[in-house]
Design a protein around this motif. Structure first.
Motif, short mmCIF file in Angstrom:
data_model
loop_
_atom_site.label_atom_id
_atom_site.label_comp_id
_atom_site.label_asym_id
_atom_site.label_seq_id
_atom_site.Cartn_x
_atom_site.Cartn_y
_atom_site.Cartn_z
N GLU A 295 62.77 -1.32 3.41
CA GLU A 295 63.06 -0.71 2.12
C GLU A 295 63.82 0.58 2.39
O GLU A 295 63.34 1.45 3.10
N THR B 238 60.69 -6.54 6.74
CA THR B 238 61.14 -6.05 5.45
C THR B 238 61.50 -4.58 5.61
O THR B 238 60.70 -3.81 6.15
N GLY C 114 68.01 1.73 -3.99
CA GLY C 114 66.72 1.34 -3.42
C GLY C 114 66.73 -0.08 -2.88
O GLY C 114 65.93 -0.92 -3.27
N CYS C 115 67.64 -0.36 -1.96
CA CYS C 115 67.82 -1.71 -1.43
C CYS C 115 66.62 -2.16 -0.58
O CYS C 115 65.94 -1.35 0.02
N THR C 116 66.41 -3.47 -0.56
CA THR C 116 65.39 -4.08 0.29
C THR C 116 66.06 -5.19 1.09
O THR C 116 66.78 -6.01 0.54
N THR D 21 65.64 3.89 0.83
CA THR D 21 65.74 4.76 -0.34
C THR D 21 66.83 5.82 -0.15
O THR D 21 66.82 6.84 -0.82
#
Length: 85
Positions: free
Chosen positions: A25, A23, A32-34, A27
């Motif tokens: 993350e 995962t 703020g895409c994941t 910023t």
């Protein structure tokens, strides 16, 4: 370009599937895409961060374009002024 401070990477082993789930993350932009992906091998941070940079690149380009359009908002268009004469 992204900075290491903008990326948070976690890796979770999924033993029942014999796979690792990553995962990321990001910023680096206001969205703020994941990102999630799975791989059979453990991957080094530099490789995972490179993937995140590639995926977050369109977000940064869109954010730049939106900022450019906001700066132009309210200005008279040369094309519309020409059609009035």
């Amino acid at each position: 370009m992204y900075a290491k401070e903008d990326l948070f990477v976690t890796m979770e082993p999924l033993p029942e599937l014999d796979i690792n789930q990553y995962t990321i993350e990001c910023t680096a932009c206001s969205k703020g895409c994941t990102f999630h992906f799975r791989n059979h091998r453990k991957l080094p941070f530099a490789f995972v961060a490179g993937l995140a940079a590639a995926f977050s690149s369109p977000c940064r380009k869109l954010e730049k374009e939106n900022a450019r359009r906001a700066a132009l908002a309210g200005q008279k268009s040369l094309i519309s002024a020409a059609s009035e004469e």
